[in-house]
Design an enzyme around this catalytic site. Structure first.
Site, PDB file in Angstrom:
ATOM      1  N   ARG A 108       0.869  -1.190   0.000  1.00  0.00           N
ATOM      2  CA  ARG A 108       0.000   0.000   0.000  1.00  0.00           C
ATOM      3  C   ARG A 108       0.899   1.232   0.000  1.00  0.00           C
ATOM      4  O   ARG A 108       1.775   1.348   0.859  1.00  0.00           O
ATOM      5  CB  ARG A 108      -0.910   0.032   1.226  1.00  0.00           C
ATOM      6  CG  ARG A 108      -1.554   1.410   1.403  1.00  0.00           C
ATOM      7  CD  ARG A 108      -2.619   1.481   2.465  1.00  0.00           C
ATOM      8  NE  ARG A 108      -3.826   0.820   2.031  1.00  0.00           N
ATOM      9  CZ  ARG A 108      -5.017   1.017   2.597  1.00  0.00           C
ATOM     10  NH1 ARG A 108      -5.146   1.857   3.596  1.00  0.00           N
ATOM     11  NH2 ARG A 108      -6.071   0.378   2.152  1.00  0.00           N
ATOM     12  N   HIS A 135      -7.406   0.666  -6.285  1.00  0.00           N
ATOM     13  CA  HIS A 135      -7.607  -0.092  -5.046  1.00  0.00           C
ATOM     14  C   HIS A 135      -8.322  -1.404  -5.409  1.00  0.00           C
ATOM     15  O   HIS A 135      -9.491  -1.602  -5.076  1.00  0.00           O
ATOM     16  CB  HIS A 135      -8.445   0.753  -4.083  1.00  0.00           C
ATOM     17  CG  HIS A 135      -8.438   0.285  -2.661  1.00  0.00           C
ATOM     18  ND1 HIS A 135      -7.654  -0.760  -2.208  1.00  0.00           N
ATOM     19  CD2 HIS A 135      -9.143   0.712  -1.572  1.00  0.00           C
ATOM     20  CE1 HIS A 135      -7.861  -0.940  -0.906  1.00  0.00           C
ATOM     21  NE2 HIS A 135      -8.762  -0.074  -0.509  1.00  0.00           N
ATOM     22  N   GLN A 138     -10.255  -3.854  -2.906  1.00  0.00           N
ATOM     23  CA  GLN A 138     -11.542  -3.293  -2.464  1.00  0.00           C
ATOM     24  C   GLN A 138     -12.636  -3.614  -3.478  1.00  0.00           C
ATOM     25  O   GLN A 138     -13.795  -3.851  -3.125  1.00  0.00           O
ATOM     26  CB  GLN A 138     -11.391  -1.768  -2.305  1.00  0.00           C
ATOM     27  CG  GLN A 138     -12.653  -1.045  -1.885  1.00  0.00           C
ATOM     28  CD  GLN A 138     -13.022  -1.253  -0.430  1.00  0.00           C
ATOM     29  OE1 GLN A 138     -12.183  -1.130   0.450  1.00  0.00           O
ATOM     30  NE2 GLN A 138     -14.288  -1.576  -0.171  1.00  0.00           N
ATOM     31  N   ASP A 231     -16.988   8.002  -1.190  1.00  0.00           N
ATOM     32  CA  ASP A 231     -15.684   7.828  -0.535  1.00  0.00           C
ATOM     33  C   ASP A 231     -15.335   9.169   0.115  1.00  0.00           C
ATOM     34  O   ASP A 231     -15.961  10.201  -0.208  1.00  0.00           O
ATOM     35  CB  ASP A 231     -14.638   7.455  -1.614  1.00  0.00           C
ATOM     36  CG  ASP A 231     -13.242   7.225  -1.037  1.00  0.00           C
ATOM     37  OD1 ASP A 231     -13.120   6.992   0.190  1.00  0.00           O
ATOM     38  OD2 ASP A 231     -12.265   7.286  -1.821  1.00  0.00           O
ATOM     39  N   CYS A 272     -16.274   2.481   0.999  1.00  0.00           N
ATOM     40  CA  CYS A 272     -15.123   1.613   1.291  1.00  0.00           C
ATOM     41  C   CYS A 272     -14.660   1.765   2.737  1.00  0.00           C
ATOM     42  O   CYS A 272     -14.011   0.882   3.272  1.00  0.00           O
ATOM     43  CB  CYS A 272     -13.991   1.920   0.332  1.00  0.00           C
ATOM     44  SG  CYS A 272     -13.524   3.667   0.310  1.00  0.00           S
ATOM     45  N   ARG A 317     -13.940  -7.752   2.681  1.00  0.00           N
ATOM     46  CA  ARG A 317     -12.529  -7.516   2.348  1.00  0.00           C
ATOM     47  C   ARG A 317     -11.701  -8.750   2.696  1.00  0.00           C
ATOM     48  O   ARG A 317     -10.828  -9.160   1.952  1.00  0.00           O
ATOM     49  CB  ARG A 317     -11.965  -6.313   3.129  1.00  0.00           C
ATOM     50  CG  ARG A 317     -12.607  -4.962   2.871  1.00  0.00           C
ATOM     51  CD  ARG A 317     -12.415  -4.484   1.454  1.00  0.00           C
ATOM     52  NE  ARG A 317     -11.047  -4.552   0.989  1.00  0.00           N
ATOM     53  CZ  ARG A 317     -10.056  -3.712   1.346  1.00  0.00           C
ATOM     54  NH1 ARG A 317     -10.295  -2.713   2.158  1.00  0.00           N
ATOM     55  NH2 ARG A 317      -8.828  -3.858   0.862  1.00  0.00           N
TER      56      ARG A 317
HETATM   57  N1  NVA Z   1      -9.655   7.346  -1.477  1.00  0.00           N
HETATM   58  C1  NVA Z   1      -9.337   6.871  -0.162  1.00  0.00           C
HETATM   59  C2  NVA Z   1      -9.642   5.402  -0.050  1.00  0.00           C
HETATM   60  C3  NVA Z   1      -9.411   4.819   1.319  1.00  0.00           C
HETATM   61  C4  NVA Z   1      -9.735   3.355   1.384  1.00  0.00           C
HETATM   62  C5  NVA Z   1      -7.866   7.136   0.126  1.00  0.00           C
HETATM   63  O1  NVA Z   1      -7.023   6.875  -0.737  1.00  0.00           O
HETATM   64  O2  NVA Z   1      -7.545   7.641   1.214  1.00  0.00           O
HETATM   65  N1   CP Z   2     -11.218   0.468   2.686  1.00  0.00           N
HETATM   66  C1   CP Z   2      -9.939   0.415   3.100  1.00  0.00           C
HETATM   67  O1   CP Z   2      -9.023   0.191   2.308  1.00  0.00           O
HETATM   68  O2   CP Z   2      -9.774   0.580   4.432  1.00  0.00           O
HETATM   69  P1   CP Z   2      -8.358   0.745   5.194  1.00  0.00           P
HETATM   70  O3   CP Z   2      -7.782   2.062   4.727  1.00  0.00           O
HETATM   71  O4   CP Z   2      -8.722   0.745   6.639  1.00  0.00           O
HETATM   72  O5   CP Z   2      -7.484  -0.400   4.810  1.00  0.00           O
END
Ligand code: NVA
Ligand code: CP
Length: 330
Positions: A108, A135, A138, A231, A272, A317
């Site tokens: 990540r 992502h 997800q 989101d 998400c 998930r």
């Molecule tokens: N768009 C958000 C998704 C988090 C799961 C981010 O990148 O912070």
């Molecule tokens: N939806 C998601 O990716 O959650 P986290 O950021 O908690 O992993």
């Protein structure tokens, strides 16, 4: 034709055919059934995976850890500050070291090219646990949740409200195109996805009897939708300075009772997570104080309503990530 994705990386759904995605969803259902019934599935004993997080996480990290443990594997977690990667050691060198010790890598972080480089140099499957652009794990959870609620994916009217050019907007557009859903990005035009990706998505959707639509019009965008998805307005890695402009742009696109009422009577609400639907978080409280807005992308009323399936999505998930690990390492 039988599907076999052993040895493959999972970097974006663009790399996967609808048949391969279908296979992963079916496998996820099987793992969910086993988990719920207490059937052991330690199929990957003696294998080891490493989780690299350059951004924070609750769901993704816990899903990989629990899935790895359930499959009988060793799981190593490296947090943002505790590896040499990027600071003292290049991505390519890190990848070659990890590839000698582990069977799979979750990553990540920021740029999509980092996860691609890890895959290129490590020689083992790499799973994208979120980048600025995509992502994909997800997506499997979201597709599984929609299928559980409606019994099918094909033809579902799916509306995404919010920052449609972030990792979620991009990924949902591609996921819908691959599985034949009718995708609408309902957003201000400044936050529409990149034209090249939209063109790609349109071509994929056409092959799978789906469609792609971008609209600024909230009433048109939410009308008769089966799924309303949103989101957070500012993603991880974006500077704090963007909050003010983002709130101005996205405030009209908040998912509230009016948006849900304009959707299908059987519509579900998805997110998400994490979500700013109240002021019970540090950032939520700060934004409320600074901008006078207590609920952001979704009202607390919708978030807590029976139409909201966000915690089913969160649970899924784990089942879907387990399917990806198993299918690529078995
Ligand atoms: N768009 C958000 C998704 C988090 C799961 C981010 O990148 O912070
Ligand atoms: N939806 C998601 O990716 O959650 P986290 O950021 O908690 O992993």
């Amino acid at each position: 034709m039988p599907v076999n994705i052993r040895g493959r990386s999972f970097l974006t759904l663009l790399d996967y055919t609808p048949a391969e995605i279908r296979y992963l969803l079916d496998l996820s259902k099987e793992f969910k059934r086993m988990k719920r019934n207490g059937v052991p599935h330690r199929y990957l004993e003696n294998k080891n995976i490493v989780l690299l997080f350059e951004k924070t996480s609750t769901r993704t990290r816990c899903s990989f850890e629990v899935a790895g443990n359930d499959l009988g594997m060793g799981v190593t977690y490296l947090d943002p500050g505790s590896s040499q990667m990027g600071k003292k050691e290049s991505i390519a060198d890190t990848a070659r070291v990890l590839g000698r010790m582990f069977d799979g890598i979750e990553y990540r972080g920021f740029e999509q090219k980092t996860v691609e480089e890890l895959a290129k140099y490590s020689g083992i499957p790499v799973w994208n646990g979120l980048t600025d652009q995509f992502h994909p794990t997800q997506m499997l959870s979201d597709l599984l949740t929609i299928e559980e609620k409606f019994g099918h994916l094909q033809g579902i009217r799916f509306t995404y409200m919010g920052d449609a050019r972030n990792n979620m907007g991009n990924s949902l557009m591609i996921a819908c195109a691959k599985m034949g859903l009718h995708f609408t990005a309902c957003a201000p035009k400044e936050l529409f996805p990149a034209p090249e990706l939209v063109e790609k998505a349109k071509a994929i959707a056409a092959e799978n009897h789906g469609s792609i639509r971008l609209t600024e019009d909230i009433s048109e965008g939410t009308k008769d939708a089966d799924v309303i998805y949103t989101d957070i307005w500012v993603s991880m890695g974006e500077p704090e300075a963007v909050w003010e402009e983002r709130i101005k742009l996205l405030r009209p696109y908040q998912v509230n009772a009016a948006a849900m009422k304009n959707a299908s009577p059987t519509a579900i609400f998805m997110h998400c997570l994490p979500s700013f639907h109240d002021t019970k978080t540090t950032i939520g409280a700060e934004i409320a104080e600074k901008f006078g807005i207590a609920e952001m992308e979704v009202t607390d009323e919708v978030f807590e309503s029976p139409q909201s399936v966000v915690f089913d999505e969160a649970e899924n998930r784990m089942h879907t990530i387990k399917a990806v690990i198993y299918a690529t390492l078995c």
